[in-house]
Write a protein that holds these residues in place. Sequence first.
Motif, PDB file in Angstrom:
ATOM      1  N   PRO A  80       0.810  -1.236   0.000  1.00 42.50           N
ATOM      2  CA  PRO A  80       0.000   0.000   0.000  1.00 42.50           C
ATOM      3  C   PRO A  80       0.837   1.275   0.000  1.00 42.50           C
ATOM      4  CG  PRO A  80      -0.939  -1.578   1.535  1.00 42.50           C
ATOM      5  CD  PRO A  80       0.369  -2.161   1.064  1.00 42.50           C
ATOM      6  N   SER A  81       2.011   1.243   0.617  1.00 42.89           N
ATOM      7  CA  SER A  81       2.851   2.445   0.667  1.00 42.89           C
ATOM      8  C   SER A  81       3.295   2.886  -0.724  1.00 42.89           C
ATOM      9  CB  SER A  81       4.102   2.163   1.502  1.00 42.89           C
ATOM     10  OG  SER A  81       4.082   2.887   2.677  1.00 42.89           O
ATOM     11  N   ILE A  82       3.765   1.926  -1.527  1.00 40.87           N
ATOM     12  CA  ILE A  82       4.239   2.345  -2.860  1.00 40.87           C
ATOM     13  C   ILE A  82       3.054   2.694  -3.771  1.00 40.87           C
ATOM     14  CG2 ILE A  82       6.531   1.283  -2.819  1.00 40.87           C
ATOM     15  CD1 ILE A  82       5.345  -1.049  -4.496  1.00 40.87           C
ATOM     16  N   LEU A  83       1.906   2.063  -3.526  1.00 40.69           N
ATOM     17  CA  LEU A  83       0.733   2.423  -4.339  1.00 40.69           C
ATOM     18  C   LEU A  83       0.266   3.834  -3.998  1.00 40.69           C
ATOM     19  CD1 LEU A  83      -1.260  -0.952  -4.444  1.00 40.69           C
ATOM     20  CD2 LEU A  83       0.420  -0.042  -6.060  1.00 40.69           C
ATOM     21  N   ARG A  84       0.385   4.209  -2.721  1.00 39.58           N
ATOM     22  CA  ARG A  84       0.045   5.600  -2.342  1.00 39.58           C
ATOM     23  C   ARG A  84       0.996   6.587  -3.021  1.00 39.58           C
ATOM     24  NH1 ARG A  84      -1.942   3.441   2.664  1.00 39.58           N
ATOM     25  NH2 ARG A  84       0.084   3.332   3.667  1.00 39.58           N
ATOM     26  N   ILE A  85       2.285   6.204  -3.063  1.00 40.26           N
ATOM     27  CA  ILE A  85       3.264   7.064  -3.747  1.00 40.26           C
ATOM     28  C   ILE A  85       2.834   7.281  -5.199  1.00 40.26           C
ATOM     29  CG2 ILE A  85       5.626   7.099  -4.680  1.00 40.26           C
ATOM     30  CD1 ILE A  85       5.996   7.618  -1.811  1.00 40.26           C
TER      31      ILE A  85
ATOM     32  N   LEU B  39       2.720 -15.274 -10.546  1.00 38.16           N
ATOM     33  CA  LEU B  39       2.155 -14.362 -11.553  1.00 38.16           C
ATOM     34  C   LEU B  39       2.527 -12.905 -11.317  1.00 38.16           C
ATOM     35  CD1 LEU B  39      -1.400 -16.014 -11.756  1.00 38.16           C
ATOM     36  CD2 LEU B  39       0.585 -16.456 -13.210  1.00 38.16           C
ATOM     37  N   LEU B  40       3.817 -12.678 -11.088  1.00 37.84           N
ATOM     38  CA  LEU B  40       4.283 -11.319 -10.763  1.00 37.84           C
ATOM     39  C   LEU B  40       4.003 -10.296 -11.859  1.00 37.84           C
ATOM     40  CD1 LEU B  40       7.619 -11.821  -8.863  1.00 37.84           C
ATOM     41  CD2 LEU B  40       5.717 -10.362  -8.161  1.00 37.84           C
ATOM     42  N   GLN B  41       4.115 -10.748 -13.105  1.00 37.47           N
ATOM     43  CA  GLN B  41       3.901  -9.792 -14.205  1.00 37.47           C
ATOM     44  C   GLN B  41       2.506  -9.167 -14.123  1.00 37.47           C
ATOM     45  OE1 GLN B  41       6.449  -9.097 -16.763  1.00 37.47           O
ATOM     46  NE2 GLN B  41       5.051  -7.351 -16.846  1.00 37.47           N
ATOM     47  N   ASP B  42       1.557  -9.915 -13.626  1.00 32.49           N
ATOM     48  CA  ASP B  42       0.193  -9.397 -13.478  1.00 32.49           C
ATOM     49  C   ASP B  42       0.159  -8.232 -12.484  1.00 32.49           C
ATOM     50  OD1 ASP B  42      -2.465  -9.357 -14.134  1.00 32.49           O
ATOM     51  OD2 ASP B  42      -3.046 -10.967 -12.752  1.00 32.49           O
ATOM     52  N   TYR B  43       0.923  -8.363 -11.395  1.00 31.06           N
ATOM     53  CA  TYR B  43       1.003  -7.255 -10.410  1.00 31.06           C
ATOM     54  C   TYR B  43       1.634  -6.021 -11.061  1.00 31.06           C
ATOM     55  CZ  TYR B  43       0.082 -10.468  -6.499  1.00 31.06           C
ATOM     56  OH  TYR B  43      -0.485 -11.354  -5.627  1.00 31.06           O
TER      57      TYR B  43
ATOM     58  N   ASN C 177       1.755  -5.137 -14.201  1.00 25.90           N
ATOM     59  CA  ASN C 177       0.860  -4.502 -15.172  1.00 25.90           C
ATOM     60  C   ASN C 177      -0.297  -3.804 -14.482  1.00 25.90           C
ATOM     61  OD1 ASN C 177       2.490  -5.710 -17.029  1.00 25.90           O
ATOM     62  ND2 ASN C 177       1.036  -7.333 -17.566  1.00 25.90           N
ATOM     63  N   GLU C 178      -0.953  -4.533 -13.601  1.00 29.05           N
ATOM     64  CA  GLU C 178      -2.210  -4.047 -13.026  1.00 29.05           C
ATOM     65  C   GLU C 178      -1.977  -2.879 -12.069  1.00 29.05           C
ATOM     66  OE1 GLU C 178      -5.014  -5.165 -14.101  1.00 29.05           O
ATOM     67  OE2 GLU C 178      -6.264  -3.963 -12.756  1.00 29.05           O
ATOM     68  N   LEU C 179      -0.869  -2.933 -11.327  1.00 26.10           N
ATOM     69  CA  LEU C 179      -0.645  -1.916 -10.280  1.00 26.10           C
ATOM     70  C   LEU C 179       0.388  -0.874 -10.702  1.00 26.10           C
ATOM     71  CD1 LEU C 179      -0.602  -4.351  -7.210  1.00 26.10           C
ATOM     72  CD2 LEU C 179      -2.524  -3.035  -8.107  1.00 26.10           C
TER      73      LEU C 179
END
Length: 254
Positions: free
Chosen positions: A155-160, A179-183, A185-187
Amino acid sequence: MTETKVYGHRGSMGDYPENTLLGFHEAIRQGVDGIELDVHMTKDGEIVVIHDETLDRTTDGTGFIKDLTLNEIKQYSAGGNKYEHFSKFDSASWSVEQVPTLKEVLELLKPYNIELNIELKTYVFNYEGIEEKILSLVESYGNGRKTIYSSFHLPSILRIKELNPAAEIAWLLNQSVPLLQDYLNELQIDALHIEKNLVLTNVHQWKDLYDKIRVWTVNGNDEMKQLLDLKVNTIMTDFPEKALFFKSERKAFV
Ligand code: G3P
Ligand code: MG
């Protein structure tokens, strides 16, 4: 494919006190491509550069960062007796080191064209508003340098990213996630900062992501050489001088 960068982990913590101006200065003198540091927030809302939630391990003080003001934290040495087993230990010049603020480190870096990785240590305590404060400090004092914001706490880096879509964010991992590539792409995660054994035990699994992975903490000779040869984006090391030597050795034969 560009060559692997070398970041000094917590400065150059194999030889100098970690997360101190002295350690950062030494890493720069050795020629690093970037430095990695860790941040927490004080009781009075200042961003300080220290690895643990408390002063206890790395300074001659005690107590939680979140319960102390910056003035209180500044009373303690971050390079004193706890480091006397280091071969380069020099009591007079090391013991004056204090826990630096992020602003002080940004000021120190100003003349140098190197990258900065700010690791947000936000997985234990909820430092309300820490992401805004860090972005604002980098905006004011970062001199436009390439800055990567990383955290184990997603959540911290998504807030950034939400606060500044142009900010580069990286997710820190010490265990495998399917499935890291999905993270990514999506995030809109720009990079992954991966514990070395996750990569070294299965290098083939990561082959499509080499340019997006920074690997920590790479201290052994053979692992340094292997990761330089694989051309991962970056290795983070406590011994940047050694890693830079292996890197220059490779350049000489290109
Ligand atoms: O950011 C890479 C690495 O520093 C993560 O682990 O515990 O050394 O902060 P740690
Ligand atoms: Mg760190």
